[in-house]
Design a protein around this motif. Structure first.
Motif, PDB file in Angstrom:
ATOM      1  N   PHE A 173      -9.244  12.340   3.804  1.00 16.58           N
ATOM      2  CA  PHE A 173      -8.947  12.138   2.355  1.00 16.58           C
ATOM      3  C   PHE A 173     -10.331  12.751   1.633  1.00 16.58           C
ATOM      4  CE2 PHE A 173      -7.246   9.283  -1.238  1.00 16.58           C
ATOM      5  CZ  PHE A 173      -7.764  10.328  -2.421  1.00 16.58           C
ATOM      6  N   LYS A 198      11.121  -3.180  -7.188  1.00 18.40           N
ATOM      7  CA  LYS A 198      10.014  -3.130  -8.234  1.00 18.40           C
ATOM      8  C   LYS A 198       9.812  -2.279  -9.270  1.00 18.40           C
ATOM      9  CE  LYS A 198       6.612  -5.515  -7.836  1.00 18.40           C
ATOM     10  NZ  LYS A 198       6.265  -6.933  -8.644  1.00 18.40           N
ATOM     11  N   MET A 229       0.719  -1.320  -0.061  1.00 20.83           N
ATOM     12  CA  MET A 229       0.017  -0.179   0.160  1.00 20.83           C
ATOM     13  C   MET A 229       0.951   1.379  -0.070  1.00 20.83           C
ATOM     14  SD  MET A 229      -2.897  -0.911  -0.142  1.00 20.83           S
ATOM     15  CE  MET A 229      -2.927  -2.453  -0.914  1.00 20.83           C
TER      16      MET A 229
HETATM   17  C1  LIG Z   1      -4.252   8.680  -3.476  1.00 24.46           C
HETATM   18  C2  LIG Z   1      -4.377   7.402  -4.016  1.00 24.46           C
HETATM   19  O1  LIG Z   1      -5.533   6.919  -4.197  1.00 24.46           O
HETATM   20  S1  LIG Z   1      -3.187   6.784  -4.975  1.00 24.46           S
HETATM   21  C3  LIG Z   1      -3.425   4.957  -4.981  1.00 24.46           C
HETATM   22  C4  LIG Z   1      -3.546   4.334  -3.442  1.00 24.46           C
HETATM   23  N1  LIG Z   1      -3.427   2.700  -3.748  1.00 24.46           N
HETATM   24  C5  LIG Z   1      -2.376   2.228  -3.262  1.00 24.46           C
HETATM   25  O2  LIG Z   1      -1.345   2.568  -2.681  1.00 24.46           O
HETATM   26  C6  LIG Z   1      -2.489   0.758  -3.461  1.00 24.46           C
HETATM   27  C7  LIG Z   1      -1.405   0.167  -3.932  1.00 24.46           C
HETATM   28  N2  LIG Z   1      -1.139   0.376  -5.481  1.00 24.46           N
HETATM   29  C8  LIG Z   1      -1.869  -0.583  -6.165  1.00 24.46           C
HETATM   30  O3  LIG Z   1      -2.451  -1.489  -5.937  1.00 24.46           O
HETATM   31  C9  LIG Z   1      -1.735   0.037  -7.760  1.00 24.46           C
HETATM   32  O4  LIG Z   1      -0.398   0.593  -8.049  1.00 24.46           O
HETATM   33  C10 LIG Z   1      -3.007   0.630  -8.266  1.00 24.46           C
HETATM   34  C11 LIG Z   1      -4.223   0.015  -7.909  1.00 24.46           C
HETATM   35  C12 LIG Z   1      -3.016   2.213  -7.374  1.00 24.46           C
HETATM   36  C13 LIG Z   1      -2.726   1.085  -9.677  1.00 24.46           C
HETATM   37  O5  LIG Z   1      -2.830  -0.191 -10.149  1.00 24.46           O
HETATM   38  P1  LIG Z   1      -3.142  -0.548 -11.881  1.00 24.46           P
HETATM   39  O6  LIG Z   1      -2.789   0.568 -12.629  1.00 24.46           O
HETATM   40  O7  LIG Z   1      -4.240  -1.250 -11.958  1.00 24.46           O
HETATM   41  O8  LIG Z   1      -1.982  -1.722 -12.111  1.00 24.46           O
HETATM   42  P2  LIG Z   1      -1.880  -3.165 -11.572  1.00 24.46           P
HETATM   43  O9  LIG Z   1      -2.356  -3.256 -10.122  1.00 24.46           O
HETATM   44  O10 LIG Z   1      -2.114  -4.112 -12.474  1.00 24.46           O
HETATM   45  O11 LIG Z   1      -0.299  -3.184 -11.315  1.00 24.46           O
HETATM   46  C14 LIG Z   1       0.864  -3.152 -12.557  1.00 24.46           C
HETATM   47  C15 LIG Z   1       2.170  -4.125 -12.043  1.00 24.46           C
HETATM   48  O12 LIG Z   1       2.544  -3.342 -10.902  1.00 24.46           O
HETATM   49  C16 LIG Z   1       2.783  -4.241  -9.625  1.00 24.46           C
HETATM   50  N3  LIG Z   1       2.353  -3.561  -8.817  1.00 24.46           N
HETATM   51  C17 LIG Z   1       1.546  -2.072  -8.693  1.00 24.46           C
HETATM   52  N4  LIG Z   1       1.454  -1.603  -7.632  1.00 24.46           N
HETATM   53  C18 LIG Z   1       1.996  -2.368  -6.667  1.00 24.46           C
HETATM   54  C19 LIG Z   1       2.243  -2.284  -5.231  1.00 24.46           C
HETATM   55  N5  LIG Z   1       1.816  -1.166  -4.619  1.00 24.46           N
HETATM   56  N6  LIG Z   1       2.942  -3.115  -4.866  1.00 24.46           N
HETATM   57  C20 LIG Z   1       3.545  -4.225  -5.484  1.00 24.46           C
HETATM   58  N7  LIG Z   1       3.357  -4.310  -6.753  1.00 24.46           N
HETATM   59  C21 LIG Z   1       2.483  -3.386  -7.422  1.00 24.46           C
HETATM   60  C22 LIG Z   1       1.370  -5.259 -10.007  1.00 24.46           C
HETATM   61  O13 LIG Z   1       1.609  -6.353  -9.177  1.00 24.46           O
HETATM   62  C23 LIG Z   1       1.538  -5.481 -11.334  1.00 24.46           C
HETATM   63  O14 LIG Z   1       2.844  -6.338 -11.621  1.00 24.46           O
HETATM   64  P3  LIG Z   1       2.460  -7.409 -12.534  1.00 24.46           P
HETATM   65  O15 LIG Z   1       2.441  -6.857 -14.045  1.00 24.46           O
HETATM   66  O16 LIG Z   1       3.753  -8.281 -12.328  1.00 24.46           O
HETATM   67  O17 LIG Z   1       1.376  -8.308 -12.409  1.00 24.46           O
END
Ligand SMILES: CC(=O)SCCNC(=O)CCNC(=O)[C@H](O)C(C)(C)COP(=O)(O)OP(=O)(O)OC[C@H]1O[C@@H](n2cnc3c(N)ncnc32)[C@H](O)[C@@H]1OP(=O)(O)O
Ligand SMILES: O=C([O-])CC(=O)C(=O)O
Length: 369
Positions: A333, A305, A256
Motif C-alpha cells: 500500500f 452497523k 478492520m
Molecule cells: C485505505 C484505508 O486506509 S481506509 C481505512 C482503513 N481502516 C480501517 O478499516 C479501520 C476500521 N475503521 C475505522 O476504525 C474507522 O471507520 C475509521 C478510522 C476509518 C474512520 O473513523 P472516524 O471517521 O474517526 O469515525 P469513528 O471511528 O469515530 O466512527 C464513527 C462511529 O462508527 C463506528 N465505526 C466506524 N468504523 C467502524 C468499524 N470498522 N467497526 C465498528 N464500528 C465502526 C464507531 O464505533 C463510531 O460509533 P459510535 O458513534 O457509536 O461511537
C-alpha cells in the motif's frame, strides 16, 4: 479562541490544503484524479500512466510511457551498502518498519539532498527503489537473498515477481497493477497530511515519506489490510467469520476494513473494483469460499452497523490469492501511495505555508511553582 468555530476533533471535515491533484466527490461517488475518475483510469490505463498524470498533470503517450519504464528500470537496483544495512535489521522487524528505515537511509545516498530542481528525478528514483526495498527487506528478514529486479518485466509485474519469487501470469499482473492504481492517491489521508506537514517546514522528501510510512502503518489507516486477512483466516468459514465479526461488535471493537472518515455510509468505489478482481481470481484459483466469506462479512456489517467495506477489505484477499505474504500488504500500500504522497509534497513546496495550528487549552491556569 472560539472553540465551536475552530475545533473539530480529528480535523473532521476541515479543509487543510488547496490541491490540483485529487478530490473525493462522495455525492458523485467519484475519486477525481487530475480531472479523471480513478476507477476508469484503473480499468483502462496502468500504474505507470498515473505517475506522469500525477506529477505532470497529463497522461503519457506511448513513447513517454516507454521512457518512464526505462528510467524506472535503470534506477531500481539498490546499492550493496543499503542491502547490507537492511540485512542487519533484527529478524522480527516488521517489513513496514524495515521500509521506513530503508527510505530514511536513502537520503544519505542523495548527493543533491533537498535541492528542489532535482525533485522530479528524486521522485522517480524513489518510485523505482521503494518496491525493491519493500520486497527485498522482507526476503532479507526471512534470511533469504534479495531478488534482483527483472528488466524483462513491466513495473508492476516485476514488483509482484519480487514479492512472491514467481513470474505472474497476465491476469495476475493486471490485477496487481490495478490494486497499485487504486492505492496510489486518495486526497488527504493521515499519511499524506503527515508528509505535507513535514514538507511545510522545508524538510526534505525522504523525511516527509519516512513520517508518512509511520502514519500509514497504523491499523486505522493502511495497517487495516493485514488485519483484515488475519481476521478472514481466523474465521475460516462463512459461519466462523460471521461469528467472529458478531463477537467483535459485541465487544465494541472496530472491525478492520469497514468504515471510512469520508465514505462512512457508502461503499468505497475502490473496494467495489477490488471485489470484482477477487471474483475473477477466486474463480481461476478455485477459492470461491474466500469470496463467500467476504460477502457474508459485508452483508453482516451493513445489517448490524450500516457500515461498508473500504479498499483494504477487498485488497487483502486479492493479495492473498496472488500469493503475497500477509506482512507485505501494508508496505505494498505504501509503495503504491509513494506516488500520491510525492506529488503532494511537490505541490506543498510550490506554494508553501508552514502548518502550525492552535489548540483549545483545557488545562489549569494560574498555578505557581
Ligand atoms: C485505505 C484505508 O486506509 S481506509 C481505512 C482503513 N481502516 C480501517 O478499516 C479501520 C476500521 N475503521 C475505522 O476504525 C474507522 O471507520 C475509521 C478510522 C476509518 C474512520 O473513523 P472516524 O471517521 O474517526 O469515525 P469513528 O471511528 O469515530 O466512527 C464513527 C462511529 O462508527 C463506528 N465505526 C466506524 N468504523 C467502524 C468499524 N470498522 N467497526 C465498528 N464500528 C465502526 C464507531 O464505533 C463510531 O460509533 P459510535 O458513534 O457509536 O461511537
Ligand atoms: O482516505 C483515507 O483517509 C484513507 C484511505 O482510504 C486511503 O488513504 O486510501
Amino acid at each position: 479562541m472560539d472553540k465551536t468555530t475552530t475545533f473539530q476533533p480529528g480535523l473532521n471535515g476541515v479543509i487543510a490544503a488547496e490541491t490540483k491533484l485529487s478530490y473525493l466527490d462522495v455525492e458523485a461517488e467519484e475519486i477525481v484524479i487530475r480531472g479523471y475518475d480513478l476507477i476508469e483510469l484503473a480499468e483502462k490505463r496502468q500504474y505507470i500512466d498515473l505517475i506522469q498524470l500525477l506529477l505532470k498533470g497529463r497522461l503519457p503517450d506511448g513513447a513517454e510511457q516507454q521512457e518512464l519504464e526505462e528510467t524506472l528500470k535503470l534506477e531500481a537496483p539498490l546499492s550493496d551498502s543499503l542491502v547490507q544495512l537492511l540485512a542487519k535489521l533484527p529478524k522480527d522487524t516488521h517489513p513496514m518498519d524495515a521500509l521506513r528505515t530503508g527510505i530514511s537511509a536513502l537520503a544519505g545516498y542523495d548527493k543533491n539532498l533537498g535541492e528542489r530542481k532535482n525533485l522530479e528525478q528524486t521522485i522517480l528514483r524513489l518510485l523505482a527503489k521503494i518496491p525493491v526495498i519493500t520486497a527485498g527487506s522482507y526476503h532479507l528478514l526471512q534470511e533469504k537473498s534479495i531478488l534482483e529486479p527483472d528488466p524483462d518485466l513491466s513495473y508492476s509485474a516485476n514488483f509482484l515477481y519480487m514479492l512472491t519469487g514467481r513470474v505472474p501470469d497476465e491476469q495476475e499482473a493486471s490485477i496487481f497493477d490495478q490494486s497499485l492504481m487504486v492505492y496510489s492517491e486518495h486526497e488527504m489521508p493521515n499519511s499524506t497530511f503527515t508528509a505535507r506537514v513535514i514538507a511545510s517546514t522545508n524538510s526534505d522528501l525522504y523525511g516527509a515519506l519516512t513520517g508518512a510510512v509511520a502514519s500509514l502503518k497504523g491499523n486505522l489507516h493502511g495497517g487495516a489490510n493485514e488485519a483484515v486477512m488475519h481476521m478472514l483466516l481466523e474465521g475460516r468459514s462463512v459461519e466462523g467469520f460471521r461469528q467472529l465479526l458478531l463477537e467483535k461488535l459485541a465487544r465494541k471493537e472496530k472491525v478492520m476494513g469497514f468504515g471510512h472518515r469520508v465514505y462512512m455510509r457508502k461503499m468505497d468505489p475502490r473496494a467495489s473494483l477490488m471485489k470484482e478482481a477477487l471474483r475473477k481470481l477466486a474463480a481461476v484459483k478455485n477459492r470461491e469460499d474466500l469470496l463467500e466469506c467476504c460477502e457474508a462479512g459485508e452483508e453482516l456489517m451493513k445489517e448490524e452497523k450500516g457500515l461498508y467495506p473500504n479498499l483494504d477489505y477487498y485488497a487483502a484477499p486479492v493479495y492473498y490469492l496472488l500469493g503475497i505474504p500477509i506482512d507485505l500488504y501494508t508496505p505494498i500500500f505504501f509503495s503504491a501511495r509513494t506516488l500520491g504522497i510525492c506529488a503532494h509534497v511537490a505541490e506543498q513546496y510550490t506554494d508553501n505555508k508552514l502548518f502550525r495550528p492552535r489548540v483549545h487549552y483545557t488545562g489549569p491556569r494560574g498555578l505557581h511553582p
